[in-house]
Design a protein around this motif. Sequence first.
Motif, PDB file in Angstrom:
ATOM      1  N   LYS A 202      63.142  64.895  -7.164  1.00 29.43           N
ATOM      2  CA  LYS A 202      62.376  65.880  -6.399  1.00 29.43           C
ATOM      3  C   LYS A 202      62.833  67.291  -6.744  1.00 29.43           C
TER       4      LYS A 202
ATOM      5  N   THR B 283      61.702  68.258 -10.183  1.00 25.79           N
ATOM      6  CA  THR B 283      60.282  68.604 -10.206  1.00 25.79           C
ATOM      7  C   THR B 283      60.059  70.009  -9.656  1.00 25.79           C
TER       8      THR B 283
ATOM      9  N   ARG C 111      58.593  73.415 -11.783  1.00 20.59           N
ATOM     10  CA  ARG C 111      57.399  74.207 -11.488  1.00 20.59           C
ATOM     11  C   ARG C 111      57.623  75.661 -11.894  1.00 20.59           C
TER      12      ARG C 111
ATOM     13  N   TYR D 187      43.153  68.269  -7.318  1.00 22.35           N
ATOM     14  CA  TYR D 187      44.022  67.916  -8.441  1.00 22.35           C
ATOM     15  C   TYR D 187      45.493  68.088  -8.074  1.00 22.35           C
TER      16      TYR D 187
ATOM     17  N   MET E  14      46.751  68.097  -5.088  1.00 21.54           N
ATOM     18  CA  MET E  14      47.135  67.164  -4.031  1.00 21.54           C
ATOM     19  C   MET E  14      47.384  65.777  -4.601  1.00 21.54           C
ATOM     20  N   GLN E  15      46.498  65.338  -5.495  1.00 27.44           N
ATOM     21  CA  GLN E  15      46.508  63.938  -5.901  1.00 27.44           C
ATOM     22  C   GLN E  15      47.275  63.685  -7.192  1.00 27.44           C
ATOM     23  N   ARG E  16      47.227  64.603  -8.109  1.00 30.33           N
ATOM     24  CA  ARG E  16      47.779  64.323  -9.430  1.00 30.33           C
ATOM     25  C   ARG E  16      49.127  64.999  -9.652  1.00 30.33           C
ATOM     26  N   SER E  17      49.128  66.322  -9.632  1.00 33.56           N
ATOM     27  CA  SER E  17      50.381  66.996  -9.957  1.00 33.56           C
ATOM     28  C   SER E  17      51.348  66.952  -8.774  1.00 33.56           C
ATOM     29  N   LEU E  18      50.861  66.551  -7.609  1.00 35.48           N
ATOM     30  CA  LEU E  18      51.670  66.477  -6.382  1.00 35.48           C
ATOM     31  C   LEU E  18      52.332  67.813  -6.035  1.00 35.48           C
TER      32      LEU E  18
ATOM     33  N   TRP F 232      51.933  70.039  -3.732  1.00 34.29           N
ATOM     34  CA  TRP F 232      51.244  70.281  -2.471  1.00 34.29           C
ATOM     35  C   TRP F 232      51.369  71.726  -2.029  1.00 34.29           C
TER      36      TRP F 232
ATOM     37  N   LEU G  83      51.322  74.409  -3.930  1.00 35.05           N
ATOM     38  CA  LEU G  83      50.303  75.203  -4.613  1.00 35.05           C
ATOM     39  C   LEU G  83      48.920  74.876  -4.055  1.00 35.05           C
TER      40      LEU G  83
END
Lengths: 406, 423
Positions: B113, B116, B120, B382, B384-388, B390, B392
């Motif tokens: 986490k 990640t 960013r 995108y 929310m679901q893919r790059s996670l 949240w 942004l």
Amino acid sequence: MKLTTVVYAASALALSAGFAHADNHSNSDVKKALMDAQAAITKALAAMGGDAMAGGAMPSYEYPSLDGKQVTVVSWGGAYTKSQVEAYHKPFIAGTGAKIISEDYNGGLAEIKAQVEAGNVTWDIVDVELSDAVRACDEGLAEEIDMSILPPAPDGTSAMDDFIAGTLDVPCAVPTIVWSTIFAYDKSKMPNGPKTISDFFDADAFPGKRGLRKNPKANLEMALIADGVAADEVYDVLGTDEGVDRAFAKLDTIKDMVVWWEAGAQPPQLLADGEVAMTTAYNGRIFNAVAAEDKPFEIVWDGQVWDLDLWIIPKGAKNKDAAMQFLAYSTSTGPLAKQASWISYGPTRKSSSPLVGSYDGKPDLKMGPQMPTAPANFTNALQNDFEFWADNADELNERFNAWLAS
Amino acid sequence: MTDVTHFRDEKTGLLLASDGTPLKTKLRQSLKTSRRRAFMLVAPLLLFIMASFVIPILGLLWQGVSNATYEDSMPRSAPIMRAWDGSSPPSEEMAAAIVADMIDARKAKTIGKVATRVNREESGTRSLFTKTARRAAKMEAPFVAALEKADKDWANIETWRAIKIAATSLTPAFYAAAVDMKYTADGEFVEQSEERQIYVSLFVKTILVAGGVMLCCLLLGYPVAYLMAHLPAKTSNMLMILVLLPFWTSLLVRTTAWIAMLQAQGVLNDLFVFIGITSDDARFSLIYNMTGTVIAMTHILLPFMILPLYSVMRSIPISHVRAAKSLGATNWTAFWRVYFPATVPGIGAGGLLVFILAIGYYITPALVGGQDGQLISNFIAYHMQRSLNWSLAAALGGILLAIVLFLYWLYDRVVGIDNMKLG
């Protein structure tokens, strides 16, 4: 070997015929009878000797009964989920008495993340891509798996040696299949079709629209291979700014002719509708259109980008123990081989490969040559580098989307 | 006859109720009771909306400015990194704290986490973090050198600057990213590199598309609403059914139907080829681009324009137009000076409804938008679901919400919200 195949086919037939009824598990007598029959066949096979056992779709496993338990198995839907239902779910239900709830999703970790963070995990085992498996593991979204629960190959080779080297490295995930992004065309419309990935980018020699996935993944790699970069150097080149520029410049040459797709079911549809002359796709989807719907599509394997799909068990899954059992069973030699008779994704166990037979219901259609890992297909292949994408996905996605809109 | 003065307090002159209390107090009491009753009636809905809508949305919006991933998992190094000036060479204290935190975060399985989060800010630091964390337990002082030995990227000051940004939980970094800016470790905002700039132009595009769809709906919907309001009941009911049928049909079905209509081998292109408007190998690209998005969205949102217009037009007495004509107005003048102004509340209501729905539209652009027909909501989904990412997504959503509220305020100032009539 021949005996193996015969026994395999016979038992598979018995199972799929019988358990199609058993899986509504309303009639426990029928189920019991079938389980007895199955035990008898298993015994008979054991008497024939080890080699015959190897082919058994018949579970030679001895897991505790899971009567009254249930497992929620989540996968990608369509032909792919069907292959799993036939190869994993049905024999597992028959062997253990567990109930399986099959759900579809569209990939990504968003749902798993939401469930784990809310402390209400309703999925027990999920089929994910390698990059997501690594990420789920790193971020504590998946349970660690004790790899010693994986059964050895029929000849006694341990699971650690039986799986393709390097595929068991993620401590929270066990791989099931090798799949690949390839490109395909309709040979009824293009008799002298493209042969190499460079042809895909050659608008003069092969006019017509192209289908590409609306995602930089695989597109950038294919663009570089088409531009003359050797497969084993692609990620080194892509790691530099000039390399990224070069990949986008190559994509620029066909940008005006591209139809973008997102779901795996779209590319075969685009080809069938004549919307595109050629399109990238997941190899199993194209195979399925050819095998099940007799479409005249041809796969070009040159420059394929291959990847793994794996099972993970979300952290805090309600039926963790049953899910672990399902995981161990479904990734054993027999079920992996059986899945490959439904869809052309390669099994991740070496011991499964020799057992892969023909496409279900079409004895002439041998599955072996359809696999991404078949030697003839594997000459110019690239493994998707999950680490590269984990590092650069944010930046390259922004750049890709800015490029799309410009 | 009742004696009026009986109800008036003699000293103050206040009106009294029959029981002698001042009428004002009595009125207040009775209003209070009815207000309480009204509140009790809406309380279930209010609770439901608060619990299922307002609180989660506020929580998500909060994520747009606050991301404590780093601070939660790396508690020792976070304050030290925040205190660092961002330009002097990394100190031993910073390195030691990071190594100690990494060992713990790896045990707690939160290192991914953290990695990640830092990634960013600076691409490539994700694998740097996970790799270094694997070796952290074996590291010995001096830690700056040990880190640099583990990976040469630790010698790059940008890595440390990225950590400094991530270590600050309350941060404008995501809102900056949502408007194509970069928040640096020095607390400045600089422009994102040009090939990565995408969100501002998307916001503009989204507003323009929503405006365009609203205009198309108005132009197409106004005559239909007029006919429906003024034709005999039998015919107008028929028209009403034609408007409502698609309205009742699933959004997904209608969008998919448009794909069948508009695609290169679709119904419309076949027709064009058949009547010779275009040749077989030069079919129009009507879908998987902006044209497709606008056509499909206009069709789907049309009822939201027609229905408020219709209800307003129904209430306009046709005698007004007749009166205007009898006083010498031409058809056009009668329409423009008398009829049209009376329909403005309907136009306002329909326009606002269509515009606000269009600005957040998601499924239709996702399905038929193709290359350039994507709107801001698709990118929120995108992230929310893919790059996670949240945070942004929350920042983008926050900006979208602000734009809608601003436009609503503007509408209120220019047209007046009281003038809006939904029916």
